[in-house]
Design an enzyme around this catalytic site. Structure first.
Site, PDB file in Angstrom:
ATOM      1  NE  ARG A  63      -3.547  -2.131   2.968  1.00  0.00           N
ATOM      2  CZ  ARG A  63      -3.240  -3.648   4.077  1.00  0.00           C
ATOM      3  NH1 ARG A  63      -2.474  -3.079   4.275  1.00  0.00           N
ATOM      4  NH2 ARG A  63      -3.951  -4.604   3.639  1.00  0.00           N
ATOM      5  CE  LYS A 111      -7.275  -0.615   5.699  1.00  0.00           C
ATOM      6  NZ  LYS A 111      -8.000  -1.430   4.876  1.00  0.00           N
ATOM      7  CG  HIS A 135      -5.519  -0.059  -3.608  1.00  0.00           C
ATOM      8  ND1 HIS A 135      -5.115  -0.086  -2.468  1.00  0.00           N
ATOM      9  CD2 HIS A 135      -6.353  -0.875  -3.453  1.00  0.00           C
ATOM     10  CE1 HIS A 135      -4.959  -0.938  -1.501  1.00  0.00           C
ATOM     11  NE2 HIS A 135      -5.532  -1.258  -1.869  1.00  0.00           N
ATOM     12  NE  ARG A 190      -3.736  -4.846  -0.870  1.00  0.00           N
ATOM     13  CZ  ARG A 190      -2.543  -5.264   0.030  1.00  0.00           C
ATOM     14  NH1 ARG A 190      -1.378  -5.190  -0.284  1.00  0.00           N
ATOM     15  NH2 ARG A 190      -3.343  -5.778   0.561  1.00  0.00           N
ATOM     16  CG  HIS A 228      -6.113  -9.507   2.100  1.00  0.00           C
ATOM     17  ND1 HIS A 228      -6.848  -9.936   1.147  1.00  0.00           N
ATOM     18  CD2 HIS A 228      -6.495  -7.978   2.007  1.00  0.00           C
ATOM     19  CE1 HIS A 228      -6.525  -8.893   0.521  1.00  0.00           C
ATOM     20  NE2 HIS A 228      -6.265  -8.014   0.960  1.00  0.00           N
ATOM     21  CE1 TYR A 272      -7.313  -8.521  -5.521  1.00  0.00           C
ATOM     22  CE2 TYR A 272      -7.317  -8.848  -3.686  1.00  0.00           C
ATOM     23  CZ  TYR A 272      -7.524  -8.037  -4.870  1.00  0.00           C
ATOM     24  OH  TYR A 272      -7.319  -6.799  -4.160  1.00  0.00           O
TER      25      TYR A 272
END
Length: 417
Positions: free
Chosen positions: A268, A293, A362, A365, A388, A397
């Site tokens: 990110r 994050k 993004h 990514r 994640h 995805y």
């Protein structure tokens, strides 16, 4: 020429003999350490000299300097200024110079620290911020957005009066939400308002307040998750972007390395901005992410292409600085760490340089996740690389995994197959 020289001497006299004289050397060192251009350096000194002259004329003491005094100088004095010598009138330059002056004076203990508001709403927001930080572990950006929304609600209901959470009525919450919803272009975007208010009311529940009724009036707008495909670069576009890297140009080595971090590692923008020289283990070929994050440390393998791009930037373009950040500013304040906005800007410039019609950082990514799936990686492996917390976040995805989708697809009714 004579008038210019006399004006310059007058300016130096105010710096040397005015009320700020004991701290001018420290102010100049502060500017020098940040590698400000000579013209900016002189402009900032001129602003401080003018400020010192104004203070002397009003017989103001050093201890009286704060944001309110600076505002009085720029808003009231400057429009009708008759001070001797050249006067800087650009508000951005004035604001920047005097902001730096306040920072220097506070660092030296010469003036009082920033006043903390004692209004009930501000005190409540500080307590809630501490709860979000220490108990829920929310990232600063998430907390900032929540505080902004909750602050609007509390200010609209209580103003400067004491907060009585039991006095908030469900209809008042509905009305507030309706007003806030007008600020968003898409209904689904109002979910941020819902999440912020619900989070605050749950915090009040943990304190023993009976606000379950307020939580009940807030419902998320219809939003079908996974309803769209994540946008990615096509293989040809990836090749087009990669082929545009490595070319000479202003700050292009930094841009190349930033693009590689996003495309090869799926980082990110904030994670790229916070990479430190100490986070890269060149012998082991790994990079440690410490400002993620998820607020945890993650160790990832460092691809050769990414490492080569970072090395090229460090050797050929990065300014000399004592800062340990990998990516630093090339302009004032030179040598200071870049921020996420500059990272996003660099990726936009890379798209433009490659002739691609995209702007969102993004996108790289998403592209990295798609490339992993195309190479045979499982969704669990993609989730691990993207870091994640929940596999549900990675499920979007699945619709890009055409290899596995083809295996489970049913024959079309009536077709030869």
């Amino acid at each position: 020429m004579g008038n210019t020289r006399s004006s310059k001497h007058a300016s130096i006299d105010w710096l040397a003999k005015g009320p700020l004289a004991p701290h001018i050397d420290e102010f100049m060192l502060y500017l020098a350490n940040r590698d400000y251009a000579a013209n900016t350096f002189c402009n900032y000194l001129g602003v401080v000299s003018h400020f010192a002259q104004w203070m002397h004329g009003r017989r103001l003491r050093l201890q009286s300097i704060d944001e309110a005094l600076v505002a009085k100088f720029t808003d009231q004095h400057l429009p009708r200024c008759h001070c001797s010598g050249p006067v800087q009138r650009d508000r951005r330059t004035l604001s920047a110079a005097l902001g730096h002056l306040l920072a220097v004076l506070r660092a030296q203990g010469a003036i009082a620290p920033v006043m903390v508001s004692s209004k009930p709403v501000d005190e409540e927001l500080r307590r809630y911020d501490a709860y979000m930080d220490h108990v829920r572990g929310l990232a600063p950006k998430t907390r900032e957005a929540a505080l902004r929304i909750v602050g609007r609600l509390l200010t609209a209901r209580f103003g400067d009066a004491a907060i009585d959470i039991a006095a908030i009525e469900p209809d008042q919450v509905r009305t507030f939400f309706a007003q806030q919803a007008k600020l968003y272009s898409k209904p689904a975007s109002t979910g941020t308002v819902i999440a912020s208010l619900r989070g605050y009311f749950r915090y009040r529940v943990s304190l023993g307040d009976a606000v379950h009724g307020l939580i009940g009036v807030l419902s998320y707008p219809a939003n079908w998750q996974l309803s769209s495909l994540p946008k990615t670069l096509m293989p040809g576009e990836v090749e087009q972007l990669v082929n545009s890297l490595g070319k000479p140009g202003r700050s292009l080595r930094r841009t190349d390395a930033i693009v590689r971090c996003a495309l090869d590692l799926g980082l990110r923008s904030g994670e790229i901005a916070h990479i430190s020289l100490d986070d890269i283990d060149w012998r082991a070929g790994t990079i440690t992410l410490r400002h993620t994050k998820g607020r945890r440390d993650d160790v990832l393998p460092l691809p050769a292409t990414t490492g080569a791009a970072i090395v090229a930037y460090l050797e050929q373009e990065r300014p000399k600085t004592r800062n340990r950040a990998v990516f630093v500013r090339h302009q004032t304040p030179r040598g200071e760490p870049v921020g996420p906005d500059l990272v996003r800007k660099a990726i936009r410039q890379a798209f433009a340089h490659a002739g691609l019609p995209y702007t969102r950082s993004h996108l790289l990514r998403h592209t990295m996740a798609n490339r992993l799936l195309a190479g045979g990686a499982s969704l669990k492996e993609v989730a691990d690389v993207l870091r994640h917390r929940s596999l549900n976040t990675t499920m979007i995805y699945a619709k890009l995994d055409s290899r596995n989708l083809a295996e489970v697809a049913l024959a079309w009714p009536g077709s030869a197959a």
